[in-house]
Design an enzyme around this catalytic site. Structure first.
Site, mmCIF file in Angstrom:
data_model
loop_
_atom_site.group_PDB
_atom_site.id
_atom_site.type_symbol
_atom_site.label_atom_id
_atom_site.label_comp_id
_atom_site.label_asym_id
_atom_site.label_seq_id
_atom_site.Cartn_x
_atom_site.Cartn_y
_atom_site.Cartn_z
ATOM 1 N N ASP A 27 0.825 -1.220 0.000
ATOM 2 C CA ASP A 27 0.000 0.000 0.000
ATOM 3 C C ASP A 27 0.853 1.262 0.000
ATOM 4 O OD1 ASP A 27 -2.471 -1.223 -0.048
ATOM 5 O OD2 ASP A 27 -2.737 -1.183 2.126
ATOM 6 N N ARG A 108 0.110 4.283 17.329
ATOM 7 C CA ARG A 108 -0.297 5.288 16.345
ATOM 8 C C ARG A 108 -0.081 6.732 16.788
ATOM 9 N NH1 ARG A 108 0.473 1.409 13.559
ATOM 10 N NH2 ARG A 108 -1.012 0.530 12.073
ATOM 11 N N ASP A 137 -7.199 3.109 12.802
ATOM 12 C CA ASP A 137 -5.899 3.765 12.716
ATOM 13 C C ASP A 137 -5.983 5.152 12.069
ATOM 14 O OD1 ASP A 137 -4.575 1.761 14.041
ATOM 15 O OD2 ASP A 137 -4.126 0.637 12.219
ATOM 16 N N SER A 189 -3.776 -8.922 6.908
ATOM 17 C CA SER A 189 -3.248 -7.603 7.201
ATOM 18 C C SER A 189 -2.600 -7.674 8.583
ATOM 19 C CB SER A 189 -4.399 -6.593 7.180
ATOM 20 O OG SER A 189 -3.998 -5.416 7.835
HETATM 21 N N1 ARG Z 1 -7.932 -3.905 15.621
HETATM 22 C C1 ARG Z 1 -6.734 -3.386 16.185
HETATM 23 C C2 ARG Z 1 -6.873 -1.921 16.439
HETATM 24 O O1 ARG Z 1 -7.735 -1.284 15.932
HETATM 25 C C3 ARG Z 1 -5.506 -3.714 15.361
HETATM 26 C C4 ARG Z 1 -5.395 -2.965 14.081
HETATM 27 C C5 ARG Z 1 -4.227 -3.412 13.281
HETATM 28 N N2 ARG Z 1 -3.925 -2.440 12.268
HETATM 29 C C6 ARG Z 1 -3.653 -2.746 11.020
HETATM 30 N N3 ARG Z 1 -3.417 -1.751 10.229
HETATM 31 N N4 ARG Z 1 -3.624 -3.977 10.572
HETATM 32 O O2 ARG Z 1 -6.092 -1.384 17.167
#
Ligand code: ARG
Length: 421
Positions: A27, A108, A137, A189
């Site tokens: 990406d 993040r 995110d 992912s």
């Molecule tokens: N569901 C989790 C969260 O919102 C993990 C997210 C993982 N992020 C990703 N870009 N794969 O914190």
């Protein structure tokens, strides 16, 4: 044929230089070219090391330069991440929902803060990130950027372009972007750092099936973990883990070592259905060996040194803390307010806890602290000690149960009278 992108936003004329949060994956690599095309902008690529295991940062930087980044840098932010993000989470015993220790959510705001700092330093007017429109995110990154520098513009190409995975791969091929693992899109992912790893997507989305073995790239499957249990002793100083098995070490090293021990014993696997901030329910498979060990030890020690009232009260604040972190509201003053309480409660969380690790389980088996609110002679069944007067218990029970007994009496009489005054 790659799909045509929607009209770029913000206005391309307003974008001169873009700080791209670059992971080296498909990406953000496609993004690196796409932004150059759509915005005719220069790109500065920033990659943040939060302790992702097995990442080759030289390769990532090389790739960014090869794809036309004016500049590409890696920041090793592991110390800051451990000290300013993971440690407060430990003090808050932070778990979201039914077992998610928030490693992504903690990372993040730091990644976004570094993006803002780096954008300023390198004269960028815009930050670009690779989040989709369906996740948390995007909220976390954009909330932080907006809080720290409202002037900065944000581009989230994955939310804008209408490319499918296959179209992205086709775009990558056309633009000379190396695609890892041939044309095979990665099955899940993944996001990881020193506090844990998450896998989403693919057949994980089928709630009726157990995750396949291939999901577990970090933690040994409990069935394959050693037949011998292992004891691990975690020592804390005012809520901060400072030693493992008697050996003092820095927080980053301690968390990395705890992860190593835990993964061998198959601990920290969480199969989680999650309420996302954007309304969706999503299933994640988490592998969190370090968190499984450190949080179990911390919770145990804290419970020993805190009063019944503190223990009951803190849980509600912990849930609130975890929610704010999950929701990307790291910069809400309520989080700092709650941290002040967590700090205060952790002033006496000093001592050690021994855990037994065995085929996926983590069990506290021994604990000690000079602040323990525990007196063996008082607690013992074997002694009628001086400090605890058993004669006082009947009186205590009488007063303690007064309202409960009275309510039962009053209400049962009302029932007898047919319910009308
Ligand atoms: N569901 C989790 C969260 O919102 C993990 C997210 C993982 N992020 C990703 N870009 N794969 O914190």
């Amino acid at each position: 044929m790659p799909a045509q992108a929607d009209t770029p936003s913000p206005d391309p004329d307003a974008v001169g230089r873009v700080l791209l949060l670059y992971s080296g994956g498909l990406d953000t690599s496609v993004m690196l070219r796409w932004i150059q095309e759509q915005y005719e902008a220069e790109i500065v690529a920033l990659t943040v090391n939060l302790g992702q295991p097995d990442e080759d940062y030289d390769v990532v930087v090389g790739k960014a330069r090869q794809l036309g980044a004016t500049d590409a840098v890696v920041v090793d932010a592991r110390e800051e991440f451990a000290r300013d993000y993971v440690l407060p989470a430990i003090k808050a015993n932070a778990i979201y929902g039914n077992g998610y220790p928030l490693f992504t959510a903690l990372g993040r705001p730091l990644i976004a803060k570094l993006a803002v700092e780096h954008a300023r330093r390198t004269g960028c007017d815009t930050v670009a990130h690779g989040c989709t429109g369906k996740g948390n995110d995007q909220v976390r990154i954009e909330a932080t950027v907006a809080a720290l520098d409202p002037e900065l513009k944000v581009i989230a190409p994955v939310r804008q372009w209408s490319m499918s995975r296959d179209e992205e791969i086709a775009y990558a091929r056309e633009h000379g972007i190396p695609v890892k693992g041939g044309t095979e899109a990665p099955p899940y992912s993944i996001d990881d750092n020193l506090w844990g790893r998450s896998s989403e997507g693919g057949e994980i989305e089928d709630l009726s099936e157990a995750p396949r073995d291939q999901v577990f790239q970090l933690v040994t499957r409990p069935e394959e973990a050693p037949d011998e249990s292992q004891l691990v002793r975690v020592e804390f100083d005012r809520g901060c883990p400072v030693a493992l098995d008697g050996e003092l070490m820095g927080l980053v090293e301690l968390l990395e070592r705890a992860a190593e021990i835990g993964r061998r014993h198959g601990v920290g696997i969480v199969d989680h259905i999650e309420d996302r901030i954007v309304g969706l329910k999503i299933r994640d498979v988490y592998e969190v060996p370090a968190a499984a060990i450190v949080l179990a030890a911390h919770r145990e020690l804290e419970a020993l040194v805190s009063t019944i009232h503190q223990n009951n009260f803190k849980r509600a604040l912990e849930d609130k803390w975890a929610y704010l972190c999950y929701a990307g509201l790291w910069h809400d003053p309520l989080r700092t307010d709650l941290d002040a309480y967590m700090e205060s409660a952790n002033e006496v969380v000093t001592g050690e806890v021994t855990l037994k690790l065995y085929k996926g389980s983590v069990t506290p088996v021994a604990r000690s602290s000079r602040y323990a609110l525990y007196d063996r002679s008082l607690a013992s069944f074997g002694e009628s000690g001086a400090g605890f007067s058993q004669d006082a218990s009947p009186g205590f029970i009488e007063l303690f149960t007064l309202q409960t007994r009275m309510a039962r009496r009053v209400r049962s009489h009302q029932g007898d009278g047919g319910g009308t005054e």
